[in-house]
Design an enzyme around this catalytic site. Structure first.
Site, short mmCIF file in Angstrom:
data_model
loop_
_atom_site.label_atom_id
_atom_site.label_comp_id
_atom_site.label_asym_id
_atom_site.label_seq_id
_atom_site.Cartn_x
_atom_site.Cartn_y
_atom_site.Cartn_z
N LYS A 197 52.06 -29.32 -21.40
CA LYS A 197 51.53 -29.49 -21.61
C LYS A 197 49.87 -29.76 -23.34
CE LYS A 197 51.77 -25.16 -19.06
NZ LYS A 197 51.70 -23.91 -19.09
N ARG B 215 76.82 -32.31 -21.56
CA ARG B 215 78.28 -31.56 -21.76
C ARG B 215 77.43 -30.30 -22.94
NH1 ARG B 215 80.20 -35.51 -20.09
NH2 ARG B 215 78.01 -36.14 -20.94
N THR B 216 76.84 -31.18 -24.38
CA THR B 216 76.80 -30.04 -24.63
C THR B 216 75.96 -29.01 -24.77
OG1 THR B 216 75.85 -32.64 -25.85
CG2 THR B 216 75.17 -30.34 -27.60
N ARG C 177 68.33 -29.55 -28.92
CA ARG C 177 68.19 -31.49 -28.89
C ARG C 177 67.14 -31.85 -28.26
NH1 ARG C 177 72.48 -34.89 -25.17
NH2 ARG C 177 73.52 -33.81 -26.97
N HIS D 128 74.24 -34.96 -34.53
CA HIS D 128 74.82 -34.24 -33.57
C HIS D 128 76.65 -33.58 -33.84
CE1 HIS D 128 75.57 -32.85 -29.61
NE2 HIS D 128 75.96 -34.17 -29.06
N1 CP Z 1 78.38 -35.63 -26.19
C1 CP Z 1 77.31 -35.45 -26.05
O1 CP Z 1 76.44 -34.91 -25.90
O2 CP Z 1 76.50 -35.29 -24.33
P1 CP Z 1 75.16 -35.06 -23.68
O3 CP Z 1 73.89 -35.53 -24.09
O4 CP Z 1 75.64 -34.93 -22.34
O5 CP Z 1 75.24 -33.60 -23.78
#
Ligand code: CP
Length: 302
Positions: A81, A52-53, A102, A130
């Site tokens: 590497k 999603r993110t 991320r 997040h």
């Molecule tokens: N909610 C969320 O962070 O989903 P993903 O890990 O799929 O990005």
């Protein structure tokens, strides 16, 4: 070198800025295809898996007329590497106008923001924060409850490692919430966040019992047990199926209750809940597109 437009933690935004983002997202929901990012390049660096993110950030850029570069698997980048995060950020910031990142290490986004000349958007750093998820959670709560003030919010599941619930507590502190933390001992809310509640006069109670404990809730926020954060996989095995929400458990809940989950779910919500009008998690994920359009437009100065 710190770029104040970065979004590292939800605490980077004041209450007014949060409300401004929610208003902006509503505008993008009404019209998601404004070409305001034409000529802009956004890098998505995902050192951990995501559906999603990453895809909603990338869709947000494309719908706004910009372009995306990046990787969805660190194994395909030169970090495999041995290249440092410092060098990766320095390089990518010479190609792009903003970085969405991320990373498994808590504090990685803060570190990146301190060395990057372009905005960093934290798409999740370990068990820490997040913030874009939190903004879409707030958008979903406001949309379903008609406001954000004075709500009963039950947080369920992995409250220890779940970064979305940590960010949500901080963001909701502006809006006089009452929390119920529902978790087994192994996954209890960390003291740091309970202290935050105490210092900000936010009432909370803790219980390990799920059944009937959320009948007073306006929002039931379910979370996945975060297998990837456990040092001891035997402990994960003991708690992984601790709670499963079933449709019949919703019978005595408030009419305005909405069930949120950042997704992905594993066993926390039985599919028989999906057709209940109180289930809102798929719409919640869709709201992520509009919120991320609003975040991108803010950090890029539009
Ligand atoms: N909610 C969320 O962070 O989903 P993903 O890990 O799929 O990005």
């Amino acid at each position: 070198m710190r770029d104040t437009k970065s979004l590292v933690t939800i605490a980077d935004y004041s209450k007014d800025e949060i409300l401004e983002i929610l208003e902006s997202a509503a505008g993008f929901e009404a019209n998601p295809n404004r070409k305001i990012l034409q000529g802009k390049v956004v890098a998505t660096l995902f050192f951990e898996p995501s559906t999603r993110t990453r895809l909603s950030f990338e869709t947000a850029v494309v719908r706004l007329g910009g372009s995306v570069i990046g990787f969805s698997d660190a194994a395909t980048s030169s970090s495999s590497k041995g290249e440092s995060l410092n060098d990766t950020i320095r390089m990518v910031s010479s190609y792009a106008d903003a970085i969405v990142m991320r990373h498994p290490l808590e504090g990685a986004a803060r570190y990146a923001s301190e060395i990057s000349p372009i905005p960093i958007i934290n798409a999740g750093d370990g068990a820490n924060q997040h913030p874009s998820q939190t903004l879409l959670d707030l958008y979903s709560i406001r949309k379903t409850q008609g406001g954000l003030e004075n709500l009963n919010i039950s947080l369920v599941g992995d409250l220890k490692y779940g970064r979305t619930v940590h960010s949500l507590i901080i963001a909701m502190s502006h809006f006089k919430p009452r929390f119920k933390f529902i978790a087994p001992d192994e996954l209890k809310m960390p003291e740091e966040y309970k202290d935050f509640c105490r210092k900000n006069d936010i009432p909370f109670v803790e219980t390990a019992e799920l059944t009937d404990s959320f009948n007073d809730a306006d929002i039931l926020y379910m979370t996945r047990v975060q297998r990837e954060r456990f040092q001891d996989l035997m402990e994960y095995e003991r708690v992984k199926n601790i709670y499963t929400l079933h449709d019949n458990m919703l019978e005595n809940t408030k009419p305005n209750l909405r069930i949120l989950h950042p997704l992905p779910r594993v066993n926390e919500i039985n599919p028989d809940v999906d057709s209940n009008p109180k289930a809102y998690y798929f719409q919640q994920a869709q709201n992520g597109l509009y919120i991320r359009q609003a975040i991108l437009s803010k950090v890029l100065g539009y």
